[in-house]
Write a protein that holds these residues in place. Structure first.
Motif, short mmCIF file in Angstrom:
data_model
loop_
_atom_site.label_atom_id
_atom_site.label_comp_id
_atom_site.label_asym_id
_atom_site.label_seq_id
_atom_site.Cartn_x
_atom_site.Cartn_y
_atom_site.Cartn_z
N UNK A 216 0.84 -1.19 0.00
CA UNK A 216 0.00 0.00 0.00
C UNK A 216 0.87 1.24 0.00
N UNK A 217 0.26 2.38 0.15
CA UNK A 217 1.01 3.64 0.17
C UNK A 217 1.91 3.74 1.38
N UNK A 218 1.39 3.34 2.52
CA UNK A 218 2.16 3.52 3.76
C UNK A 218 2.52 2.20 4.44
N UNK A 219 2.05 1.11 3.88
CA UNK A 219 2.26 -0.17 4.56
C UNK A 219 2.46 -1.27 3.54
N UNK A 220 3.42 -2.13 3.83
CA UNK A 220 3.61 -3.35 3.05
C UNK A 220 3.45 -4.52 4.00
#
Length: 93
Positions: free
Chosen positions: A15-19
């Protein structure tokens, strides 16, 4: 799609802020086989059959037994096919 087996499968979501990375495995209950774990094969050695199950859930007759459910004994070699019979493997009456 997650297939049953012993191998772990790795999945990743970015995601944008989380993997996120995780591993899953899906195993069938004992005596169940197939991609949906809906094929039942329970080893037997009694009146109802004499067989084990291979890794795919296919019945494999125990030594000395034959037939669809492995309920027919294999008579002693030389036993007459028409006039001979056996209830246990290796005998001839």
């Amino acid at each position: 799609m997650l297939n049953p087996g012993e191998q772990w499968q790795t999945y990743r979501h970015h995601g944008r802020t989380l993997s996120l990375e995780y591993r899953l495995r899906y195993r069938c209950d004992s005596n169940y086989y197939g991609p949906f774990c809906n094929k039942l094969c329970r080893p037997r050695d009694d009146f109802f059959g004499h067989f084990d199950c291979d890794v795919s859930g296919i019945k494999v007759c125990k030594e000395g037994w034959t037939g669809l459910e492995c309920r027919e004994a294999v008579c002693r070699q030389g036993c007459h096919q028409i006039h001979g019979s056996c209830a246990e493997p290796g005998e001839c009456k």
